[in-house]
Design an enzyme around this catalytic site. Sequence first.
Site, short mmCIF file in Angstrom:
data_model
loop_
_atom_site.label_atom_id
_atom_site.label_comp_id
_atom_site.label_asym_id
_atom_site.label_seq_id
_atom_site.Cartn_x
_atom_site.Cartn_y
_atom_site.Cartn_z
CE LYS A 1 -7.01 7.13 3.51
NZ LYS A 1 -5.69 6.62 3.48
CB THR B 1 -9.81 3.93 10.96
OG1 THR B 1 -8.67 4.00 10.49
CG2 THR B 1 -10.63 2.56 9.93
N GLY C 1 -0.12 -2.11 9.10
CA GLY C 1 0.98 -1.14 9.05
C GLY C 1 1.98 -1.35 9.96
NE ARG C 2 1.24 3.19 13.10
CZ ARG C 2 0.73 4.29 13.50
NH1 ARG C 2 1.22 5.18 14.25
NH2 ARG C 2 -0.83 4.48 13.28
CG ASP D 1 -9.48 18.40 -6.63
OD1 ASP D 1 -10.50 19.26 -7.25
OD2 ASP D 1 -8.38 18.83 -6.71
CG ASP E 1 -4.90 4.64 0.99
OD1 ASP E 1 -5.91 4.92 0.43
OD2 ASP E 1 -4.67 4.53 2.29
CE LYS F 1 -2.41 1.86 3.48
NZ LYS F 1 -2.03 3.30 3.21
NE ARG G 1 -2.36 -0.37 15.50
CZ ARG G 1 -2.61 0.24 14.34
NH1 ARG G 1 -2.99 -0.32 13.28
NH2 ARG G 1 -2.51 1.63 14.49
#
Length: 238
Positions: A60, A117, A209-210, A63, A58, A31, A180
């Site tokens: 987002k 989120t 992610g992390r 416009d 990603d 991503k 997570r």
Amino acid sequence: MAEIAIAFDVANLEQAIELDERLGEGPEYAKVGLELFTAAGPDAVRALKERGRRVFLDLKLHDIPNTVRGAAASAAQLGADLLTVHAMGGAAMVAAAVEGVRQAEGQTKVLAVTLLTSLDAYNLPPGFENPLWPEIVIARLLELAERAGAAGIVCAAGDLQGVRMMRRGKPFFAVTPGIRPAGMDRGDQQRVSTVADAVAQGSSLLVLGRAVTSALDPRAALEAARLECAEATAARQP
């Protein structure tokens, strides 16, 4: 079976390639979000595609339709597999993104972001009912996105059960960020879930992610997530 995407939220292309090497080979999406794309631009997508990754771009996008159409066409030409736009941009904007991909003769699937989120029912921007029932808003945005030609939505895993009830069993593709391992700090996100919970709720693509990228051994953390995902999928089988 649900799939996994790894958030390459790093500061530059060199760190992205290093992370890819540490993760090892695998079917997971990479991503590419705003941090990496702002630093490295299209080269980030090209480099990860060359390394065999499917790329979830990603950005987002939010416009006017004409601008989003052009940006989506460029993403398709880059070879992005998935591209996010904000559902709050409206049906015409989402449809313009889909049209941009078509005009570029690309295969990119457009996904509509519903509620971030990082938000919960009590800290939404002005103009929203307070408190707000996320499932109701997400179900309506899902309907809007599908009518506009989007392939699916992005939402919190914890919202999926309520959305599916409102859909009365009609299937849809759902990407769930904020995933997570159990007991891990939620960071700046409010609506988070474990891998097993997300699969149980019917997530199609889990974004980690992390939980993986900040681990001492990202490859081992990813393997643990794969195992948890597979076990949760097996538990869902009738």
